[in-house]
Design a protein around this motif. Sequence first.
Motif, PDB file in Angstrom:
ATOM      1  N   SER A  83       6.909 -13.696 -16.989  1.00 49.62           N
ATOM      2  CA  SER A  83       5.690 -12.898 -17.078  1.00 49.62           C
ATOM      3  C   SER A  83       4.772 -13.457 -18.153  1.00 49.62           C
ATOM      4  N   SER A  84       3.453 -13.377 -17.908  1.00 52.66           N
ATOM      5  CA  SER A  84       2.488 -13.853 -18.898  1.00 52.66           C
ATOM      6  C   SER A  84       2.464 -12.929 -20.115  1.00 52.66           C
ATOM      7  N   ILE A  85       2.887 -11.680 -19.925  1.00 52.60           N
ATOM      8  CA  ILE A  85       2.956 -10.722 -21.024  1.00 52.60           C
ATOM      9  C   ILE A  85       4.423 -10.558 -21.439  1.00 52.60           C
ATOM     10  N   PRO A  86       4.756 -10.843 -22.688  1.00 56.44           N
ATOM     11  CA  PRO A  86       6.135 -10.653 -23.133  1.00 56.44           C
ATOM     12  C   PRO A  86       6.608  -9.231 -22.844  1.00 56.44           C
ATOM     13  N   PHE A  87       7.824  -9.108 -22.359  1.00 60.45           N
ATOM     14  CA  PHE A  87       8.329  -7.780 -22.010  1.00 60.45           C
ATOM     15  C   PHE A  87       8.493  -6.903 -23.238  1.00 60.45           C
ATOM     16  N   THR A  88       8.592  -7.528 -24.392  1.00 57.30           N
ATOM     17  CA  THR A  88       8.664  -6.774 -25.649  1.00 57.30           C
ATOM     18  C   THR A  88       7.448  -5.872 -25.795  1.00 57.30           C
ATOM     19  N   PHE A  89       6.271  -6.394 -25.443  1.00 58.90           N
ATOM     20  CA  PHE A  89       5.047  -5.590 -25.531  1.00 58.90           C
ATOM     21  C   PHE A  89       5.080  -4.418 -24.553  1.00 58.90           C
ATOM     22  N   ILE A  90       5.656  -4.622 -23.389  1.00 60.21           N
ATOM     23  CA  ILE A  90       5.742  -3.557 -22.389  1.00 60.21           C
ATOM     24  C   ILE A  90       6.649  -2.440 -22.892  1.00 60.21           C
ATOM     25  N   ILE A  91       7.791  -2.817 -23.475  1.00 60.08           N
ATOM     26  CA  ILE A  91       8.708  -1.812 -24.027  1.00 60.08           C
ATOM     27  C   ILE A  91       8.022  -1.036 -25.141  1.00 60.08           C
ATOM     28  N   ILE A  92       7.334  -1.750 -26.034  1.00 62.20           N
ATOM     29  CA  ILE A  92       6.630  -1.089 -27.131  1.00 62.20           C
ATOM     30  C   ILE A  92       5.573  -0.144 -26.586  1.00 62.20           C
ATOM     31  N   GLY A  93       4.813  -0.589 -25.597  1.00 58.26           N
ATOM     32  CA  GLY A  93       3.760   0.242 -25.024  1.00 58.26           C
ATOM     33  C   GLY A  93       4.306   1.521 -24.416  1.00 58.26           C
ATOM     34  N   ILE A  94       5.359   1.404 -23.624  1.00 58.88           N
ATOM     35  CA  ILE A  94       5.961   2.582 -22.990  1.00 58.88           C
ATOM     36  C   ILE A  94       6.511   3.536 -24.042  1.00 58.88           C
TER      37      ILE A  94
ATOM     38  N   ALA B  69      14.643   4.754 -31.041  1.00 58.46           N
ATOM     39  CA  ALA B  69      15.025   3.496 -30.392  1.00 58.46           C
ATOM     40  C   ALA B  69      15.907   2.619 -31.272  1.00 58.46           C
ATOM     41  N   SER B  70      16.416   3.170 -32.367  1.00 60.86           N
ATOM     42  CA  SER B  70      17.137   2.362 -33.347  1.00 60.86           C
ATOM     43  C   SER B  70      18.303   1.582 -32.756  1.00 60.86           C
ATOM     44  N   GLY B  71      19.045   2.181 -31.836  1.00 61.29           N
ATOM     45  CA  GLY B  71      20.174   1.488 -31.237  1.00 61.29           C
ATOM     46  C   GLY B  71      19.757   0.241 -30.489  1.00 61.29           C
ATOM     47  N   GLY B  72      18.723   0.377 -29.662  1.00 54.62           N
ATOM     48  CA  GLY B  72      18.223  -0.771 -28.911  1.00 54.62           C
ATOM     49  C   GLY B  72      17.595  -1.816 -29.814  1.00 54.62           C
ATOM     50  N   VAL B  73      16.841  -1.359 -30.794  1.00 55.96           N
ATOM     51  CA  VAL B  73      16.192  -2.288 -31.726  1.00 55.96           C
ATOM     52  C   VAL B  73      17.236  -3.054 -32.539  1.00 55.96           C
ATOM     53  N   SER B  74      18.265  -2.354 -33.005  1.00 52.75           N
ATOM     54  CA  SER B  74      19.332  -3.019 -33.761  1.00 52.75           C
ATOM     55  C   SER B  74      20.028  -4.072 -32.908  1.00 52.75           C
ATOM     56  N   SER B  75      20.201  -3.783 -31.625  1.00 51.19           N
ATOM     57  CA  SER B  75      20.816  -4.760 -30.718  1.00 51.19           C
ATOM     58  C   SER B  75      19.976  -6.021 -30.626  1.00 51.19           C
TER      59      SER B  75
ATOM     60  N   LEU C 273       7.749  -1.847 -35.103  1.00 44.48           N
ATOM     61  CA  LEU C 273       7.469  -3.042 -35.914  1.00 44.48           C
ATOM     62  C   LEU C 273       8.677  -3.977 -35.893  1.00 44.48           C
ATOM     63  N   SER C 274       9.871  -3.412 -36.030  1.00 42.02           N
ATOM     64  CA  SER C 274      11.090  -4.222 -35.990  1.00 42.02           C
ATOM     65  C   SER C 274      11.254  -4.881 -34.623  1.00 42.02           C
ATOM     66  N   LEU C 275      10.963  -4.123 -33.572  1.00 44.13           N
ATOM     67  CA  LEU C 275      11.069  -4.677 -32.221  1.00 44.13           C
ATOM     68  C   LEU C 275      10.061  -5.805 -32.024  1.00 44.13           C
ATOM     69  N   PHE C 276       8.865  -5.636 -32.553  1.00 48.08           N
ATOM     70  CA  PHE C 276       7.842  -6.670 -32.455  1.00 48.08           C
ATOM     71  C   PHE C 276       8.264  -7.927 -33.221  1.00 48.08           C
ATOM     72  N   LEU C 277       8.760  -7.758 -34.429  1.00 55.50           N
ATOM     73  CA  LEU C 277       9.103  -8.894 -35.280  1.00 55.50           C
ATOM     74  C   LEU C 277      10.270  -9.711 -34.725  1.00 55.50           C
ATOM     75  N   PHE C 278      11.252  -9.037 -34.138  1.00 54.14           N
ATOM     76  CA  PHE C 278      12.443  -9.737 -33.663  1.00 54.14           C
ATOM     77  C   PHE C 278      12.524  -9.843 -32.146  1.00 54.14           C
ATOM     78  N   GLY C 279      11.842  -8.952 -31.459  1.00 54.02           N
ATOM     79  CA  GLY C 279      11.912  -8.953 -30.003  1.00 54.02           C
ATOM     80  C   GLY C 279      11.282 -10.168 -29.362  1.00 54.02           C
TER      81      GLY C 279
END
Length: 209
Positions: free
Chosen positions: A2-13, A120-126, A65-71
């Motif tokens: 995808s042209s848009i990283p899926f990380t952004f989609i998860i953050i948006g939702i 979302a801490s569990g998913g972000v930590s993963s 922010l954590s998801l953005f930085l590492f995702g």
Amino acid sequence: MSSIPFTFIIIGITVLVSLAAFSNKSLEYRYILNPYIVHRRKEWWRLLTSGFLHGDFAHLFFNMLSLFLFGLATEARFHEIFGEKAVFFYLLLYLSGIIIANLPDTFSKKNHSGYNALGASGGVSSIVFAFIMFEPTAKMGAYILPPFIPAWIFGLLYLWYSKYMAEKQYDNIGHTAHFWGALWGVIFMILTFPPIIRIFITKIAGSFQ
């Protein structure tokens, strides 16, 4: 890819759902993790849906922010090793991280009708710990500090701190979810991409040369 990283989609939702729940408590009540309700009404979806809710703006901000930085970095690595299946494995890691991180409290608190958990801490930590498996020598630090220690040492300290705080229960933060989400990130990478063990060890060994 995808042209848009899926990380952004998860953050948006997550942001949209969390903001909606801030002003609609019935929405939050319907999807928050309440172990008592989960067991008595068999509403097991709450183990996942609670990961798209947050307690307040600060909680939402720091998780995203954590998801953005590492995702983004982790997602890029997934594209390198999984190819066309990258998004599937990335989503599987994140969503399963939320569920697995919620399992311990779901069973240990099943008789506590007033206990609720969200975030979302569990998913972000993963995601963060999947990144650490790829880049164990990257410099990391807390939000209030500049990066200063290798990621693998940060990871060990994070696991120790989360376990310690979960046992002491000094605050209302879901340290148990942090611990199991992080551990799942490591286990997931080993199960889906066994060479990660060699990569992890080789990079750490190389840092001492």
